[in-house]
Design a protein around this motif. Structure first.
Motif, PDB file in Angstrom:
ATOM      1  N   PHE A   1       9.568  -3.816  -2.427  1.00 18.10           N
ATOM      2  CA  PHE A   1       8.716  -4.560  -1.727  1.00 18.10           C
ATOM      3  C   PHE A   1       9.156  -6.083  -1.895  1.00 18.10           C
ATOM      4  O   PHE A   1       9.324  -6.762  -1.033  1.00 18.10           O
ATOM      5  CB  PHE A   1       7.384  -4.326  -2.258  1.00 18.10           C
ATOM      6  CG  PHE A   1       6.193  -5.483  -1.756  1.00 18.10           C
ATOM      7  CD1 PHE A   1       6.101  -5.775  -0.499  1.00 18.10           C
ATOM      8  CD2 PHE A   1       5.641  -6.279  -2.538  1.00 18.10           C
ATOM      9  CE1 PHE A   1       5.261  -6.570   0.051  1.00 18.10           C
ATOM     10  CE2 PHE A   1       5.028  -7.363  -2.276  1.00 18.10           C
ATOM     11  CZ  PHE A   1       4.799  -7.689  -0.961  1.00 18.10           C
ATOM     12  N   LEU A   2       9.361  -6.428  -3.106  1.00 21.25           N
ATOM     13  CA  LEU A   2       9.531  -7.934  -3.385  1.00 21.25           C
ATOM     14  C   LEU A   2      10.819  -8.368  -2.747  1.00 21.25           C
ATOM     15  O   LEU A   2      10.890  -9.378  -2.297  1.00 21.25           O
ATOM     16  CB  LEU A   2       9.393  -8.178  -4.943  1.00 21.25           C
ATOM     17  CG  LEU A   2       8.175  -7.943  -5.529  1.00 21.25           C
ATOM     18  CD1 LEU A   2       8.279  -8.345  -7.143  1.00 21.25           C
ATOM     19  CD2 LEU A   2       7.328  -9.200  -5.006  1.00 21.25           C
ATOM     20  N   ASN A   3      11.713  -7.464  -2.732  1.00 19.49           N
ATOM     21  CA  ASN A   3      13.179  -7.838  -2.049  1.00 19.49           C
ATOM     22  C   ASN A   3      13.157  -7.833  -0.869  1.00 19.49           C
ATOM     23  O   ASN A   3      13.624  -8.657  -0.197  1.00 19.49           O
ATOM     24  CB  ASN A   3      13.973  -6.835  -2.684  1.00 19.49           C
ATOM     25  CG  ASN A   3      14.955  -6.869  -3.861  1.00 19.49           C
ATOM     26  OD1 ASN A   3      15.381  -8.083  -4.159  1.00 19.49           O
ATOM     27  ND2 ASN A   3      14.777  -5.972  -4.992  1.00 19.49           N
ATOM     28  N   SER A   4      12.351  -6.959  -0.301  1.00 17.41           N
ATOM     29  CA  SER A   4      12.102  -7.014   1.142  1.00 17.41           C
ATOM     30  C   SER A   4      11.401  -8.207   1.559  1.00 17.41           C
ATOM     31  O   SER A   4      11.659  -9.173   2.746  1.00 17.41           O
ATOM     32  CB  SER A   4      11.289  -5.886   1.648  1.00 17.41           C
ATOM     33  OG  SER A   4      11.745  -4.525   1.177  1.00 17.41           O
ATOM     34  N   LEU A   5      10.097  -8.611   1.081  1.00 12.34           N
ATOM     35  CA  LEU A   5       9.565  -9.591   1.096  1.00 12.34           C
ATOM     36  C   LEU A   5      10.611 -11.015   1.154  1.00 12.34           C
ATOM     37  O   LEU A   5      10.563 -11.939   1.861  1.00 12.34           O
ATOM     38  CB  LEU A   5       8.398  -9.883   0.263  1.00 12.34           C
ATOM     39  CG  LEU A   5       7.624 -11.274   0.648  1.00 12.34           C
ATOM     40  CD1 LEU A   5       6.934 -11.352   1.956  1.00 12.34           C
ATOM     41  CD2 LEU A   5       6.588 -11.245  -0.576  1.00 12.34           C
ATOM     42  N   PHE A   6      11.228 -11.214  -0.059  1.00 13.44           N
ATOM     43  CA  PHE A   6      11.992 -12.437  -0.249  1.00 13.44           C
ATOM     44  C   PHE A   6      13.280 -12.479   0.879  1.00 13.44           C
ATOM     45  O   PHE A   6      13.627 -13.657   1.285  1.00 13.44           O
ATOM     46  CB  PHE A   6      12.621 -12.387  -1.631  1.00 13.44           C
ATOM     47  CG  PHE A   6      11.600 -12.544  -2.832  1.00 13.44           C
ATOM     48  CD1 PHE A   6      10.410 -13.674  -2.556  1.00 13.44           C
ATOM     49  CD2 PHE A   6      11.536 -12.132  -3.837  1.00 13.44           C
ATOM     50  CE1 PHE A   6       9.554 -13.790  -3.438  1.00 13.44           C
ATOM     51  CE2 PHE A   6      10.577 -12.343  -4.961  1.00 13.44           C
ATOM     52  CZ  PHE A   6       9.598 -12.918  -4.903  1.00 13.44           C
ATOM     53  N   LEU A   7      13.596 -11.521   1.080  1.00 14.69           N
ATOM     54  CA  LEU A   7      15.061 -11.369   2.194  1.00 14.69           C
ATOM     55  C   LEU A   7      14.466 -11.707   3.406  1.00 14.69           C
ATOM     56  O   LEU A   7      15.211 -12.484   4.139  1.00 14.69           O
ATOM     57  CB  LEU A   7      15.730  -9.946   2.090  1.00 14.69           C
ATOM     58  CG  LEU A   7      16.922  -9.650   1.018  1.00 14.69           C
ATOM     59  CD1 LEU A   7      17.367  -8.373   1.158  1.00 14.69           C
ATOM     60  CD2 LEU A   7      17.706 -10.783   1.119  1.00 14.69           C
ATOM     61  N   LEU A   8      13.590 -11.290   3.828  1.00 12.19           N
ATOM     62  CA  LEU A   8      12.830 -11.614   5.023  1.00 12.19           C
ATOM     63  C   LEU A   8      12.619 -13.162   5.321  1.00 12.19           C
ATOM     64  O   LEU A   8      13.037 -13.578   6.322  1.00 12.19           O
ATOM     65  CB  LEU A   8      11.574 -10.774   5.400  1.00 12.19           C
ATOM     66  CG  LEU A   8      10.633 -11.146   6.763  1.00 12.19           C
ATOM     67  CD1 LEU A   8      11.370 -10.534   7.662  1.00 12.19           C
ATOM     68  CD2 LEU A   8       9.379 -10.317   6.741  1.00 12.19           C
ATOM     69  N   LEU A   9      12.026 -13.618   4.246  1.00 11.58           N
ATOM     70  CA  LEU A   9      11.639 -15.160   4.349  1.00 11.58           C
ATOM     71  C   LEU A   9      13.016 -15.853   4.230  1.00 11.58           C
ATOM     72  O   LEU A   9      13.108 -17.119   4.939  1.00 11.58           O
ATOM     73  CB  LEU A   9      10.545 -15.541   3.307  1.00 11.58           C
ATOM     74  CG  LEU A   9       9.358 -14.779   3.586  1.00 11.58           C
ATOM     75  CD1 LEU A   9       8.281 -15.295   2.477  1.00 11.58           C
ATOM     76  CD2 LEU A   9       8.584 -15.051   4.918  1.00 11.58           C
ATOM     77  N   ILE A  10      13.889 -15.627   3.135  1.00 17.13           N
ATOM     78  CA  ILE A  10      14.972 -15.948   3.117  1.00 17.13           C
ATOM     79  C   ILE A  10      15.966 -16.085   4.351  1.00 17.13           C
ATOM     80  O   ILE A  10      16.600 -17.114   4.754  1.00 17.13           O
ATOM     81  CB  ILE A  10      16.123 -15.651   1.992  1.00 17.13           C
ATOM     82  CG1 ILE A  10      15.489 -15.760   0.609  1.00 17.13           C
ATOM     83  CG2 ILE A  10      17.352 -15.962   1.989  1.00 17.13           C
ATOM     84  CD1 ILE A  10      15.902 -15.205  -0.428  1.00 17.13           C
ATOM     85  N   ILE A  11      15.977 -14.953   5.208  1.00 19.26           N
ATOM     86  CA  ILE A  11      16.565 -14.953   6.419  1.00 19.26           C
ATOM     87  C   ILE A  11      15.979 -16.019   7.472  1.00 19.26           C
ATOM     88  O   ILE A  11      16.721 -16.756   8.128  1.00 19.26           O
ATOM     89  CB  ILE A  11      16.666 -13.557   6.926  1.00 19.26           C
ATOM     90  CG1 ILE A  11      17.648 -12.827   5.769  1.00 19.26           C
ATOM     91  CG2 ILE A  11      17.443 -13.416   8.309  1.00 19.26           C
ATOM     92  CD1 ILE A  11      17.575 -11.343   6.240  1.00 19.26           C
TER      93      ILE A  11
ATOM     94  N   SER B   1       1.800  -3.508   2.597  1.00 16.87           N
ATOM     95  CA  SER B   1       2.877  -4.477   2.371  1.00 16.87           C
ATOM     96  C   SER B   1       3.609  -5.125   3.719  1.00 16.87           C
ATOM     97  O   SER B   1       3.758  -6.236   3.655  1.00 16.87           O
ATOM     98  CB  SER B   1       4.177  -3.637   1.853  1.00 16.87           C
ATOM     99  OG  SER B   1       4.774  -2.809   2.520  1.00 16.87           O
ATOM    100  N   ALA B   2       3.307  -4.358   4.711  1.00 21.07           N
ATOM    101  CA  ALA B   2       3.830  -5.028   6.034  1.00 21.07           C
ATOM    102  C   ALA B   2       2.782  -6.218   6.481  1.00 21.07           C
ATOM    103  O   ALA B   2       3.404  -7.158   7.027  1.00 21.07           O
ATOM    104  CB  ALA B   2       3.981  -4.002   7.236  1.00 21.07           C
ATOM    105  N   VAL B   3       1.649  -5.946   6.234  1.00 17.93           N
ATOM    106  CA  VAL B   3       0.548  -6.940   6.537  1.00 17.93           C
ATOM    107  C   VAL B   3       0.585  -8.187   5.885  1.00 17.93           C
ATOM    108  O   VAL B   3       0.816  -9.322   6.177  1.00 17.93           O
ATOM    109  CB  VAL B   3      -0.900  -6.364   6.129  1.00 17.93           C
ATOM    110  CG1 VAL B   3      -1.925  -7.686   6.334  1.00 17.93           C
ATOM    111  CG2 VAL B   3      -1.073  -5.343   7.099  1.00 17.93           C
ATOM    112  N   VAL B   4       1.292  -8.157   4.701  1.00 20.97           N
ATOM    113  CA  VAL B   4       1.450  -9.053   3.558  1.00 20.97           C
ATOM    114  C   VAL B   4       2.762 -10.135   4.420  1.00 20.97           C
ATOM    115  O   VAL B   4       2.819 -11.140   3.993  1.00 20.97           O
ATOM    116  CB  VAL B   4       1.848  -8.700   1.990  1.00 20.97           C
ATOM    117  CG1 VAL B   4       2.242  -9.971   1.198  1.00 20.97           C
ATOM    118  CG2 VAL B   4       0.624  -8.148   1.506  1.00 20.97           C
TER     119      VAL B   4
END
Length: 314
Positions: free
Chosen positions: A79-89, A286-289
């Motif tokens: 989850f954390l990797n997905s969140l960070f990667l999404l925002l980093i991109i 997690s998608a909502v977050v």
């Protein structure tokens, strides 16, 4: 560029026109996918290919000591990797495309961060990008430690050369829409192993090394080091690595949704091998977050946070 041309390129209409020029990519992609499927189905009819698929079923055996299933820490890491990667991109793309940032951030020249030269002013998008990078790297250090401490590395590192022909076999199955038999809870197929290995041990380190070279943290006056590692090389690698992550995410999400979504989400989020809706519920939360984080990553909302670590100006 003249003032008029510059104004047009930065206007919403100019941006819209640029996006319209990319519409041709959609039908092109559809045609390419259709051709790949037809070719793959045709290849599967050949006796030599059928024999190859029997000899290499798509996965290799794991050592007897390899762990089975996913621990809870891996679900949180996912989850954390997905969140960070999404925002980093997202923030990285804004750094490259936004010509007039809505705000700028300047580090306070005090305490242990005090330097002789005045701190450089950067866009708030770059501040967000670098801040997220730091969080992603810290999370990555924890991930690497736990990966090797718990033996999970054996599931994502090729342990035999047979992984390569088996990856070709798995790819042929996917391309012909005849999904290979999967049991990620026990063992990934060889194509998954190579994809995860590339993402974890090649793409992620490349993103960090090239990003560091392009950042203000790099020693700009180290002439010998800069000659050995020119910034042009870092720039030439960093963007393709971002595109790799985008393609990986698209392929990953697509296959999760088309190869048994409830079962896959239970594996990834609920750390069980069942078919309940628990994993889907956790994924939905997690998608909502992620959506909230995406919406909140705007200069107007970022200013108060950025002001905690520096000076925000227009």
């Amino acid at each position: 560029m003249t003032a008029t041309a510059e104004s047009t390129s930065r206007s919403p209409l100019g941006t819209s026109n640029r996006w319209r020029k990319l519409i041709w990519m959609v039908p092109t992609a559809v045609v390419i996918v259709a051709v790949v499927i037809l070719v793959a189905k045709g290849l599967r009819e050949l006796p030599a290919v059928q024999s190859f698929l029997v000899d290499f079923p798509g996965e290799t055996d794991l050592p007897a000591t390899a762990p089975v299933g996913f621990p809870a820490w891996l679900a949180w890491q996912h989850f954390l990797n997905s969140l960070f990667l999404l925002l980093i991109i997202r923030s990285g793309w804004r750094v490259r495309t936004v010509r007039r940032p809505e705000a700028f951030w300047t580090r306070r020249n005090t305490g242990i961060f005090r330097t002789r030269n005045a701190p450089k002013k950067i866009s708030i998008d770059l501040w967000l990008h670098l801040s997220l990078d730091a969080l992603w790297i810290a999370n990555g250090v924890v991930f690497y430690v736990l990966l090797f401490a718990t033996g999970q590395w054996m599931r994502v590192v090729p342990l035999t050369w047979e992984v390569f022909p088996n990856a070709v076999s798995a790819l042929l199955h996917y391309a012909s829409l005849n999904w290979p038999t999967e049991s990620g809870w026990v063992n990934y197929n060889s194509l998954q192993v190579l994809a995860y290995f590339t993402t974890i041990f090649i793409a992620a380190p490349l993103a960090i090394i090239t990003g560091l070279r392009m950042s203000g943290a790099w020693p700009q006056k180290a002439r010998r080091l800069n000659a050995l590692y020119p910034i042009e090389i870092a720039r030439a690698i960093h963007l393709p690595v971002m595109f790799y992550f985008v393609l990986f995410i698209v392929a990953h999400v697509t296959l999760v949704a088309t190869t048994g979504v409830l079962h896959n989400l239970n594996n990834m989020y609920a750390v069980n091998n069942g078919e309940s809706w628990l994993g889907f519920g956790i994924f939905a939360a997690s998608a909502v977050v992620m959506v909230i984080a995406w919406v909140a990553a705007r200069p107007l909302l970022l200013r108060p946070i950025a002001a905690l670590t520096g000076t925000v100006s227009r």
